[in-house]
Design a protein around this motif. Structure first.
Motif, PDB file in Angstrom:
ATOM      1  N   ASP A 133       0.679  -0.992  -0.287  1.00 56.32           N
ATOM      2  CA  ASP A 133      -0.121  -0.229  -0.267  1.00 56.32           C
ATOM      3  C   ASP A 133       0.862   1.173  -0.107  1.00 56.32           C
ATOM      4  OD1 ASP A 133      -2.003   1.563   0.683  1.00 56.32           O
ATOM      5  OD2 ASP A 133      -2.155   1.707   2.555  1.00 56.32           O
ATOM      6  N   ASN A 134       0.231   1.929  -0.879  1.00 53.48           N
ATOM      7  CA  ASN A 134       0.854   3.223  -0.182  1.00 53.48           C
ATOM      8  C   ASN A 134       1.924   3.450  -0.986  1.00 53.48           C
ATOM      9  OD1 ASN A 134       0.561   6.882  -0.082  1.00 53.48           O
ATOM     10  ND2 ASN A 134       0.929   6.087   2.252  1.00 53.48           N
ATOM     11  N   LEU A 135       2.908   2.985  -2.255  1.00 54.78           N
ATOM     12  CA  LEU A 135       3.892   3.325  -2.508  1.00 54.78           C
ATOM     13  C   LEU A 135       4.277   4.071  -3.499  1.00 54.78           C
ATOM     14  CD1 LEU A 135       4.405   0.051  -3.728  1.00 54.78           C
ATOM     15  CD2 LEU A 135       4.770   0.492  -1.663  1.00 54.78           C
ATOM     16  N   ASP A 136       5.657   5.465  -2.743  1.00 47.54           N
ATOM     17  CA  ASP A 136       6.275   6.427  -3.631  1.00 47.54           C
ATOM     18  C   ASP A 136       7.200   5.448  -5.216  1.00 47.54           C
ATOM     19  OD1 ASP A 136       7.100   8.496  -4.231  1.00 47.54           O
ATOM     20  OD2 ASP A 136       8.224   8.465  -2.160  1.00 47.54           O
ATOM     21  N   LYS A 137       8.011   4.884  -4.625  1.00 50.29           N
ATOM     22  CA  LYS A 137       8.307   4.315  -5.819  1.00 50.29           C
ATOM     23  C   LYS A 137       9.462   2.578  -4.943  1.00 50.29           C
ATOM     24  CE  LYS A 137      13.347   6.887  -4.597  1.00 50.29           C
ATOM     25  NZ  LYS A 137      14.024   7.264  -4.657  1.00 50.29           N
ATOM     26  N   LEU A 138       9.721   2.297  -6.273  1.00 50.73           N
ATOM     27  CA  LEU A 138       9.864   0.987  -5.882  1.00 50.73           C
ATOM     28  C   LEU A 138      12.080   0.726  -6.133  1.00 50.73           C
ATOM     29  CD1 LEU A 138       8.255  -1.529  -7.619  1.00 50.73           C
ATOM     30  CD2 LEU A 138       7.965  -1.596  -4.849  1.00 50.73           C
ATOM     31  N   LYS A 139      12.758   0.329  -5.439  1.00 49.29           N
ATOM     32  CA  LYS A 139      14.237  -0.062  -5.790  1.00 49.29           C
ATOM     33  C   LYS A 139      13.986  -0.815  -6.971  1.00 49.29           C
ATOM     34  CE  LYS A 139      15.137   1.359  -0.901  1.00 49.29           C
ATOM     35  NZ  LYS A 139      15.815   0.749   0.766  1.00 49.29           N
ATOM     36  N   LEU A 157       2.495   6.347 -10.302  1.00 52.51           N
ATOM     37  CA  LEU A 157       3.141   4.517 -10.556  1.00 52.51           C
ATOM     38  C   LEU A 157       4.423   4.580  -9.914  1.00 52.51           C
ATOM     39  CD1 LEU A 157       1.896   4.614 -13.872  1.00 52.51           C
ATOM     40  CD2 LEU A 157       0.846   3.078 -12.477  1.00 52.51           C
ATOM     41  N   VAL A 158       4.593   3.093 -10.038  1.00 50.67           N
ATOM     42  CA  VAL A 158       6.060   2.610  -9.475  1.00 50.67           C
ATOM     43  C   VAL A 158       6.170   1.692 -10.703  1.00 50.67           C
ATOM     44  CG1 VAL A 158       6.315   3.644  -7.414  1.00 50.67           C
ATOM     45  CG2 VAL A 158       4.753   1.182  -7.509  1.00 50.67           C
ATOM     46  N   THR A 159       5.632   1.155 -10.978  1.00 51.06           N
ATOM     47  CA  THR A 159       6.316   0.127 -12.213  1.00 51.06           C
ATOM     48  C   THR A 159       7.073   0.679 -13.511  1.00 51.06           C
ATOM     49  OG1 THR A 159       3.693  -0.721 -13.242  1.00 51.06           O
ATOM     50  CG2 THR A 159       4.941  -1.775 -11.332  1.00 51.06           C
ATOM     51  N   TYR A 160       8.152   1.168 -13.407  1.00 56.57           N
ATOM     52  CA  TYR A 160       8.042   2.283 -14.675  1.00 56.57           C
ATOM     53  C   TYR A 160       9.636   1.110 -15.146  1.00 56.57           C
ATOM     54  CZ  TYR A 160      12.013   3.696 -11.151  1.00 56.57           C
ATOM     55  OH  TYR A 160      12.942   3.571 -10.175  1.00 56.57           O
ATOM     56  N   LYS A 161       9.743   0.281 -14.639  1.00 57.83           N
ATOM     57  CA  LYS A 161      11.188  -0.852 -14.939  1.00 57.83           C
ATOM     58  C   LYS A 161      10.515  -1.626 -16.076  1.00 57.83           C
ATOM     59  CE  LYS A 161      14.605  -2.251 -13.093  1.00 57.83           C
ATOM     60  NZ  LYS A 161      15.251  -3.325 -12.302  1.00 57.83           N
ATOM     61  N   PRO A 162      11.003  -1.517 -17.146  1.00 64.38           N
ATOM     62  CA  PRO A 162      11.028  -2.463 -18.267  1.00 64.38           C
ATOM     63  C   PRO A 162      10.169  -3.965 -18.362  1.00 64.38           C
ATOM     64  CG  PRO A 162      12.158  -1.021 -19.208  1.00 64.38           C
ATOM     65  CD  PRO A 162      12.467  -0.390 -17.941  1.00 64.38           C
ATOM     66  N   ASP A 163      10.955  -4.900 -17.224  1.00 64.50           N
ATOM     67  CA  ASP A 163      10.501  -6.153 -16.544  1.00 64.50           C
ATOM     68  C   ASP A 163       9.327  -5.894 -16.321  1.00 64.50           C
ATOM     69  OD1 ASP A 163      12.459  -6.811 -18.133  1.00 64.50           O
ATOM     70  OD2 ASP A 163      14.163  -7.692 -16.672  1.00 64.50           O
ATOM     71  N   LEU A 164       8.682  -5.459 -15.520  1.00 60.67           N
ATOM     72  CA  LEU A 164       7.853  -5.221 -14.047  1.00 60.67           C
ATOM     73  C   LEU A 164       6.485  -4.400 -15.508  1.00 60.67           C
ATOM     74  CD1 LEU A 164       6.742  -5.628 -11.951  1.00 60.67           C
ATOM     75  CD2 LEU A 164       7.376  -3.805 -11.187  1.00 60.67           C
ATOM     76  N   MET A 165       7.245  -3.642 -15.819  1.00 64.79           N
ATOM     77  CA  MET A 165       5.596  -2.850 -16.620  1.00 64.79           C
ATOM     78  C   MET A 165       4.709  -3.940 -17.779  1.00 64.79           C
ATOM     79  SD  MET A 165       4.163  -0.626 -17.047  1.00 64.79           S
ATOM     80  CE  MET A 165       5.102   1.287 -16.765  1.00 64.79           C
ATOM     81  N   ASP A 166       6.146  -5.037 -17.926  1.00 62.27           N
ATOM     82  CA  ASP A 166       5.844  -6.041 -19.401  1.00 62.27           C
ATOM     83  C   ASP A 166       4.802  -6.805 -18.314  1.00 62.27           C
ATOM     84  OD1 ASP A 166       6.854  -4.859 -20.944  1.00 62.27           O
ATOM     85  OD2 ASP A 166       8.629  -6.293 -21.479  1.00 62.27           O
ATOM     86  N   ARG A 167       5.298  -7.242 -16.757  1.00 66.02           N
ATOM     87  CA  ARG A 167       4.033  -8.316 -15.757  1.00 66.02           C
ATOM     88  C   ARG A 167       3.126  -7.324 -15.830  1.00 66.02           C
ATOM     89  NH1 ARG A 167      10.250  -9.651 -16.603  1.00 66.02           N
ATOM     90  NH2 ARG A 167       9.722 -12.031 -16.840  1.00 66.02           N
TER      91      ARG A 167
END
Length: 398
Positions: free
Chosen positions: A239-245, A288-298
């Motif tokens: 919940d309530n994420l700012d960004k992902l490492k 949106l925090v899912t900006y990395k291409p691998d995670l975006m595709d999933r």
């Protein structure tokens, strides 16, 4: 009291504790972790030998029989011996969390006190008191309500703040697909401004799929903590994420696609626990925090609009209405799953997206829900998602 007497008393208690487990079944699960199957209140329970639950159960049995609690040292020694016996017993069993396949039949653990399970096949679904699958529970596992069919249909749109038809269709299909174990499923990433019911939506979905004592979680800052969180929750909801490492994004990718990752065994430098499982993961944030291409595709990106003041509901009334509807919603999902089981083998796709298994199940579910298959696939197609959001590159999501 002499040290010799204390030692003798500890050894005596240890032997008694181990003898209480003579009817228990000791084994290793598919990841090489020591487990125990024991009888409790007329039902079989399956837990890690090192779990707090089994430790408490064993201590309680001892106190009931011998009129006092065992010493901490005796209990520790007994558990160590039981783990050793499980390790060298050469017996292995698969242990599952919440959902599992067996001979083409789907089993869903209600995780209630009666240890009831929902059996779902092409012929329909029913609640059974036993099944051929071993399910375990963890401290965060909560019981599911009993599903009940109702002639009065319930619209999920009454509870979810979504107005885009494509995204609504995609979300409802994915909700049913979350009950299909052992396949990669996309991450559900909810985003939108404050007051758009992102957290409420995630809580609702978790109550339907994988009820928990703590429904929404904070993303851990350590890899071992995150690995344990994935291990103990079928549907982790962050919940309530700012960004992902970068490493957090990578671990989420591995968890949804079943790629293995490891965790050091407690108090050791060399031995590892290797986990391979598929998890249903939901995230939310204002951005949106899912900006990395691998995670975006999933991922499936679901934008929620701020709820207007004139359509807001009192939270207590909202959840009461949902809880009244939850048994019917769950029964409806099991009806869809049963029908999708017979359709799935016949689904042929001209081409495959990245998560081909999910897409094939999505087409079968869409047919049951009377959604147009092509519209479902078009809504899921990642390039279409990027264009709809007006993004030229993944960097636009940061």
């Amino acid at each position: 009291m002499s040290r010799m007497h204390i030692k003798s008393e500890t050894e005596n208690q240890t032997d008694k504790l181990i003898s209480l487990c003579k009817e228990c079944e000791l084994f290793l699960n598919q990841y090489g972790e020591p487990f125990v199957k024991f009888e409790e209140k007329g039902h079989w329970d399956v837990r890690k030998i090192s779990s707090k639950y089994f430790r408490s159960w064993l201590s309680l049995q001892y106190s009931r029989i011998f009129g006092k609690a065992p010493s901490t040292n005796a209990l520790k020694q007994a558990l160590n011996m039981l783990e050793a016996e499980a390790t060298f017993s050469e017996k292995k069993e698969e242990v599952h969390l919440r959902v599992a396949w067996h001979d083409g039949v789907l089993y869903y653990d209600l995780a209630d006190k009666e240890h009831r399970v929902v059996k779902i096949s092409e012929d329909g679904w029913k609640i059974v008191n036993s099944c051929p699958v071993l399910f375990t529970r963890y401290s965060n596992t909560a019981p599911q309500v009993e599903p009940k069919s109702n002639h009065d249909s319930v619209k999920m749109s009454n509870f979810i703040n979504i107005t885009n038809d494509d995204q609504g269709r995609l979300l409802f299909v994915t909700l049913v697909a979350l009950f299909i174990p052992d396949i990669p499923r996309p991450v559900l990433d909810f985003y939108g401004e404050k007051g758009s019911a992102k957290s409420t939506t995630m809580r609702l979905l978790r109550k339907i799929v994988d009820p928990a004592q703590q429904e929404l979680m904070t993303l851990p800052n350590r890899q071992d903590e995150m690995a344990i969180m994935f291990s103990h929750n079928y549907m982790p909801a962050f919940d309530n994420l700012d960004k992902l490492k970068a490493w957090q994004s990578d671990m989420i990718c591995k968890a949804v696609t079943g790629t293995g990752f490891s965790k050091r065994r407690l108090y050791t430098d060399e031995e590892e626990v290797i986990w391979n499982y598929y998890r249903c993961i939901t995230l939310n944030g204002i951005n949106l925090v899912t900006y990395k291409p691998d995670l975006m595709d999933r991922s499936i990106l679901i934008e929620l609009d701020r709820i207007p003041k004139d359509t807001r509901r009192v939270e207590k009334e909202y959840w009461e209405e949902f809880e009244n509807a939850r048994p019917t919603i769950l029964a409806g999902i099991f009806d869809v799953l049963s029908k999708a089981l017979s359709i799935y083998p016949k689904v042929k796709l001209p081409e495959h997206e990245r998560m081909a298994d999910y897409c094939k199940w999505g087409c079968a579910i869409s047919e049951v829900l009377r959604f147009d298959r092509n519209e479902y696939l078009a809504a899921y197609e990642p390039p279409r998602v990027y264009r709809r959001l007006g993004c030229l590159s993944p960097s636009a999501f940061s």
